[in-house]
Design an enzyme around this catalytic site. Structure first.
Site, PDB file in Angstrom:
ATOM      1  N   LYS A   1      36.410  10.659  74.129  1.00 11.04           N
ATOM      2  CA  LYS A   1      37.548   9.936  74.699  1.00 11.04           C
ATOM      3  C   LYS A   1      37.067   9.369  76.027  1.00 11.04           C
ATOM      4  CE  LYS A   1      42.031  11.006  76.759  1.00 11.04           C
ATOM      5  NZ  LYS A   1      43.107  11.992  76.865  1.00 11.04           N
TER       6      LYS A   1
ATOM      7  N   LYS B   1      54.862   9.221  76.702  1.00  8.74           N
ATOM      8  CA  LYS B   1      55.423  10.266  75.847  1.00  8.74           C
ATOM      9  C   LYS B   1      56.140  11.307  76.677  1.00  8.74           C
ATOM     10  CE  LYS B   1      53.139   9.763  71.563  1.00  8.74           C
ATOM     11  NZ  LYS B   1      51.737   9.394  71.517  1.00  8.74           N
TER      12      LYS B   1
ATOM     13  N   GLU C   1      43.479  -0.805  72.121  1.00  4.48           N
ATOM     14  CA  GLU C   1      42.624   0.325  72.531  1.00  4.48           C
ATOM     15  C   GLU C   1      42.057   1.058  71.326  1.00  4.48           C
ATOM     16  OE1 GLU C   1      44.001   4.136  73.222  1.00  4.48           O
ATOM     17  OE2 GLU C   1      46.105   3.581  73.461  1.00  4.48           O
TER      18      GLU C   1
ATOM     19  N   ASP D   1      44.865   6.217  83.898  1.00  2.00           N
ATOM     20  CA  ASP D   1      45.493   4.943  83.517  1.00  2.00           C
ATOM     21  C   ASP D   1      46.253   4.330  84.691  1.00  2.00           C
ATOM     22  OD1 ASP D   1      44.610   5.388  80.927  1.00  2.00           O
ATOM     23  OD2 ASP D   1      46.609   5.769  80.081  1.00  2.00           O
TER      24      ASP D   1
END
Ligand code: PSU
Ligand code: MN
Length: 304
Positions: A86, A159, A25, A142
């Site tokens: 982004k 995370k 990515e 995602d």
């Protein structure tokens, strides 16, 4: 109409010949890591893939063109230009129409990889369900994207800035296959064990390839997620991790950060507060995932 999607000749030839290819990515380069480390890490990842006998396909959007197999010049541009956005899946058509450049998230990268016939993809951390999602509805695109993309994705889990148990619930709801690599402890990105478990451990790239091949034979269109923990010797000390995380979450709340800005804000905060230690862990995690992804791509290509 000008082209909106481009596959580099090297990647296209490798895919056509059934040789191993690994997707990478670019949000990690544009929004995940600070300059100039971002470009170094992006280029190093490609070298790791090549050393393991696979072809790297770093994916991103350059002046509107969704590109599978960015050149070094493309990577230099994306890594240096603060105007680069982004880009998740929903952003791709707008970037094309406006000829903008973007670092692609896991969702957008997986979509473009799949479209180019690339079956394995390594990232650092997957997006997931944010804390307070019950109130904010903030769940990364995602997750639903991966529910419809038959690829293998290697990450070190999500995370700990996210809500890990809620993320695991959503992975179950969406029908995603989750495999712990060498463990049933679900990793917490900076730390090897998040404290939550997955059902299955796999122990080799070949075993992952066997699961992916069975998924395909069954006609399932879901991603196989490989959760690859950072070695304990390289993890962030568990106590330090808990302390900084609490401070980062409080800062985001105090500054009213929300939406797609949340992840970059928290990561940047943690990097500053750990004096760069989290960054070193981040890079170690990524290297490990890239190497494992290259081996899985090789194992998958050896099956057919
Ligand atoms: N997790 C990280 N670092 C990142 C990301 C996730 O530890 O840079 C990026 C990935 O590209 C991921 C995206 O796909 O953030 C998810 O963003 P969002 O939560 O806004 O969907
Ligand atoms: Mn989000």
């Amino acid at each position: 109409m000008p082209e909106s999607f481009r596959v580099s000749p090297e990647v296209a030839e490798a895919v056509a010949a059934g040789r191993p290819v690994l997707a990478l990515e670019s949000t990690i380069i544009t929004h995940g890591l600070p300059r100039p480390r971002n470009l170094e890490v992006g280029l190093e990842a490609e070298r790791i893939v090549r050393e393991l006998g696979a072809v790297p396909a770093t994916i991103g959007v350059v002046d509107g063109v969704a590109t599978v197999g960015l050149s070094e010049a493309d990577l230099q541009r994306l890594s240096a230009d603060p105007a680069v956005v982004k880009a998740s899946v929903r952003d791709l058509p707008v970037l094309f129409a406006k000829e903008l450049s973007g670092g692609t998230t896991v969702a957008a990268t997986a979509y473009l990889a799949q479209r180019a016939g690339v079956r394995v993809f390594s990232t650092g951390g997957l997006g997931g369900v944010h804390r307070e999602a019950q109130r904010t509805f903030d769940e990364s695109a995602d997750l639903p994207a991966l529910a419809e993309l038959p690829i293998v994705l290697v990450s070190a889990g999500v995370k700990s800035i996210l809500d890990i148990p809620l993320t695991l619930e959503r992975l179950e709801t969406l029908g995603l296959t989750v495999l712990g690599y060498g463990t049933t402890d679900y990793p917490g990105f900076y730390i090897a064990d998040s404290g939550y478990d997955v059902d299955y451990a796999v122990s080799s790239p070949e075993e992952v390839a066997a699961v992916a091949a069975a998924r395909d034979a069954l006609g399932l269109r879901t991603a196989v997620l490989v959760a690859n923990p950072v070695p304990e010797s390289e993890q962030l000390p568990v106590g330090l991790h808990a302390e900084i995380l609490a401070k980062a979450l409080a800062a985001a709340e105090a500054e009213g950060v929300s939406g797609h800005d949340t992840t970059p804000f928290l990561l940047d905060y943690i990097q500053r507060e750990t004096g760069g230690r989290s960054l070193d862990v981040n890079v170690a995690v990524y290297r490990g995932n890239v190497a494992l992804g290259a081996r899985i791509a090789a194992a998958l290509s050896a099956r057919c």
